[in-house]
Design a protein around this motif. Structure first.
Motif, PDB file in Angstrom:
ATOM      1  N   ASP A 169       0.821  -1.208   0.000  1.00 57.24           N
ATOM      2  CA  ASP A 169       0.000   0.000   0.000  1.00 57.24           C
ATOM      3  C   ASP A 169       0.856   1.259   0.000  1.00 57.24           C
ATOM      4  OD1 ASP A 169       0.858  -0.704   2.593  1.00 57.24           O
ATOM      5  OD2 ASP A 169      -0.800   0.379   3.536  1.00 57.24           O
ATOM      6  N   LEU A 170       1.954   1.243   0.775  1.00 60.95           N
ATOM      7  CA  LEU A 170       2.806   2.429   0.865  1.00 60.95           C
ATOM      8  C   LEU A 170       3.585   2.652  -0.428  1.00 60.95           C
ATOM      9  CD1 LEU A 170       4.149   2.095   4.527  1.00 60.95           C
ATOM     10  CD2 LEU A 170       2.182   3.391   3.687  1.00 60.95           C
ATOM     11  N   GLY A 277       2.790  -1.749  11.698  1.00 68.57           N
ATOM     12  CA  GLY A 277       2.735  -0.627  10.776  1.00 68.57           C
ATOM     13  C   GLY A 277       3.830   0.391  10.937  1.00 68.57           C
ATOM     14  N   GLU A 278       4.944   0.003  11.602  1.00 70.42           N
ATOM     15  CA  GLU A 278       5.999   0.973  11.908  1.00 70.42           C
ATOM     16  C   GLU A 278       7.188   0.898  10.963  1.00 70.42           C
ATOM     17  OE1 GLU A 278       6.864   1.390  16.170  1.00 70.42           O
ATOM     18  OE2 GLU A 278       5.154   0.042  16.521  1.00 70.42           O
ATOM     19  N   ASP A 294      -2.559 -11.772   9.814  1.00 69.91           N
ATOM     20  CA  ASP A 294      -3.600 -11.716  10.839  1.00 69.91           C
ATOM     21  C   ASP A 294      -3.420 -10.478  11.714  1.00 69.91           C
ATOM     22  OD1 ASP A 294      -5.858 -12.690  12.199  1.00 69.91           O
ATOM     23  OD2 ASP A 294      -4.622 -13.705  13.693  1.00 69.91           O
ATOM     24  N   SER A 295      -2.817  -9.432  11.143  1.00 68.48           N
ATOM     25  CA  SER A 295      -2.530  -8.205  11.885  1.00 68.48           C
ATOM     26  C   SER A 295      -3.174  -7.012  11.180  1.00 68.48           C
ATOM     27  CB  SER A 295      -1.017  -7.994  11.992  1.00 68.48           C
ATOM     28  OG  SER A 295      -0.490  -7.556  10.743  1.00 68.48           O
ATOM     29  N   GLY A 299      -3.258  -7.894   4.028  1.00 69.91           N
ATOM     30  CA  GLY A 299      -3.603  -7.496   2.672  1.00 69.91           C
ATOM     31  C   GLY A 299      -2.820  -6.311   2.155  1.00 69.91           C
ATOM     32  N   GLN A 300      -1.866  -5.817   2.945  1.00 70.44           N
ATOM     33  CA  GLN A 300      -1.131  -4.617   2.567  1.00 70.44           C
ATOM     34  C   GLN A 300       0.385  -4.863   2.486  1.00 70.44           C
ATOM     35  OE1 GLN A 300      -2.391  -1.864   5.620  1.00 70.44           O
ATOM     36  NE2 GLN A 300      -4.313  -1.389   4.576  1.00 70.44           N
TER      37      GLN A 300
END
Length: 434
Positions: A169-170, A277-278, A294-295, A299-300
């Motif tokens: 995504d990023l 997400g860090e 599972d976090s 999907g990203q």
């Protein structure tokens, strides 16, 4: 007694034998059969085959143990539960073999134990039990990791290899394709850190432990460098390309692409930061994928082979586990039956479905049922086909300790990369008898 009398006596004896009732003959034959064939089979106890595993994997394999014993009623397969720390399991095996009274018929081997155990004479050669055609069905790196001095000592059971995780995504948000080179990794990390506010660009394992050596093998490969040539025992740690590899790692910290604390991180610290997400990029093993899926970043993210210099190739440090036969076992044929069972495609498939572990059989990475559950398996196959072995030398543990100490000194800036790698190379050459 004259000759005619002797002949008459002989004829009468033969006649009497012919007159023995048939049921007596059948009775004698039945008694003999019971005594010499049936009774030994009924009284023979099943052979017990023992192997030591971590408590976690012992539990994961238990349903297959029951199935094996059903199909092989003459063999009891007993998995002894050990600690979950890999080094402690190795210590238990080593102690048992050194004492000379090992209870283990099978040895569940981490790939880096093979040279040490084989050189010590603790493992039985397996080449005469398996054909090249059978071996060709496994991942090549897993097979090669089971050899020492050209002889096969370990059959692969599950595979492993280092890979690059990235936030899809990023990268899409910034308009970037996944990086192929070290320079692209750095450039994309810095740009997206500024654009997205994500704190860290790239996470890797910098703690002084075996994971540091494993990670560095991939960086060395990416720079066209090497650690130890197992055929010649040439040491390459002080070559310019190896020093550049260390400078790259140090540069990630100095430019704040990697956190300063990365020099104390192992797999789990880096995994948690990434899936929280860090971070944008992460170097880690396949086990991370189902956990991250599972976090909050489900999907990203995706995986790909590690980055490299433009003129060099990607490398995935070959990990994984397999089974060898103890040289001291009294039951080598029964132990081999266990290995054959665990290496059946249907068994490996069901084990992977249950655990998510990477199988050692190539065909399973494109199996429709496995891919339906683990969509990343085809990409993982691409990674694992670029496998790089840690040096398969008998003194591997000592060589790894040397590298860890000096590499840690370089990335914590207590030594320059050049000085640290020169020292590491000198000590390694002394270790290898140069």
């Amino acid at each position: 007694m004259n000759i005619s009398q002797q002949l008459g006596k002989l004829k009468r004896g033969i006649f009497r034998i012919k007159k023995i009732p048939r049921f007596f003959i059948l009775l004698i034959a039945t008694i003999a059969t019971i005594q010499f064939l049936i009774l030994p089979a009924l009284t023979q106890q099943p052979v017990t085959v023992q192997v030591l595993m971590s408590a976690l994997e012992a539990a994961q394999w238990q349903e297959f143990v029951d199935e094996f014993e059903e199909q092989n009623p003459n063999i009891n397969l007993e998995i002894l539960e050990g600690p979950n720390e890999t080094n402690l399991v190795e210590d238990l095996y080593t102690s048992a073999f050194l004492l000379g009274d090992s209870p283990y018929d099978l040895v569940y081997l981490d790939i880096v134990w093979v040279p040490k155990f084989a050189a010590a004479g603790w493992l039985m050669p397996l080449s005469d039990r398996v054909s090249q055609d059978q071996l060709s069905k496994f991942m090549q790196g897993d097979v090669e990791g089971g050899r020492y001095n050209g002889e096969l000592y370990r059959m692969p059971l599950r595979s492993d290899g280092g890979m690059l995780y990235y936030r899809t995504d990023l990268l899409k948000q910034g308009g970037y394709e996944p990086p192929e080179t070290f320079a692209e990794l750095m450039q994309i990390s810095q740009a997206l850190q500024q654009q997205t506010g994500v704190e860290w660009g790239y996470l890797w394992q910098g703690k002084q432990y075996e994971g540091l050596s494993a990670m560095f093998v991939e960086i060395l490969e990416g720079f066209g460098a090497f650690w130890v040539n197992p055929d010649t025992l040439e040491v390459g740690l002080d070559q310019p390309e190896a020093i550049q590899a260390v400078e790259f790692l140090l540069n990630t910290i100095e430019k704040e692409v990697s956190p300063p604390g990365v020099t104390t991180y192992a797999e789990e610290e880096t995994r948690r930061l990434f899936q929280n997400g860090e971070a944008i990029f992460l170097r880690n093993w396949p086990y991370v994928y189902p956990l991250a899926a599972d976090s909050e970043i489900a999907g990203q993210f995706a995986i790909k082979p590690m980055v490299h210099q433009p003129a060099d190739s990607s490398g995935a440090c070959q990990g994984g586990w397999g089974l060898g036969i103890s040289q001291s076992t009294q039951h080598p044929d029964e132990a081999w039956k266990v290995i054959e069972f665990f290496n059946r495609p249907d068994v490996q498939k069901r084990f992977s479905l249950a655990t998510g572990y990477a199988p050692a059989l190539k065909s399973l990475y494109t199996d429709s049922e496995l891919v339906a559950k683990y969509s990343y398996f085809p990409q993982m196959l691409e990674v694992l086909e670029k496998a790089v072995l840690r040096p398969p030398i008998a003194q591997y543990a000592q060589a790894s300790d040397i590298l860890q100490r000096y590499l840690s000194a370089a990335i914590t800036q207590t030594m320059t990369p050049e000085k640290a790698m020169n020292r590491a190379a000198q000590e390694t050459r002394r270790l290898l008898g140069d």
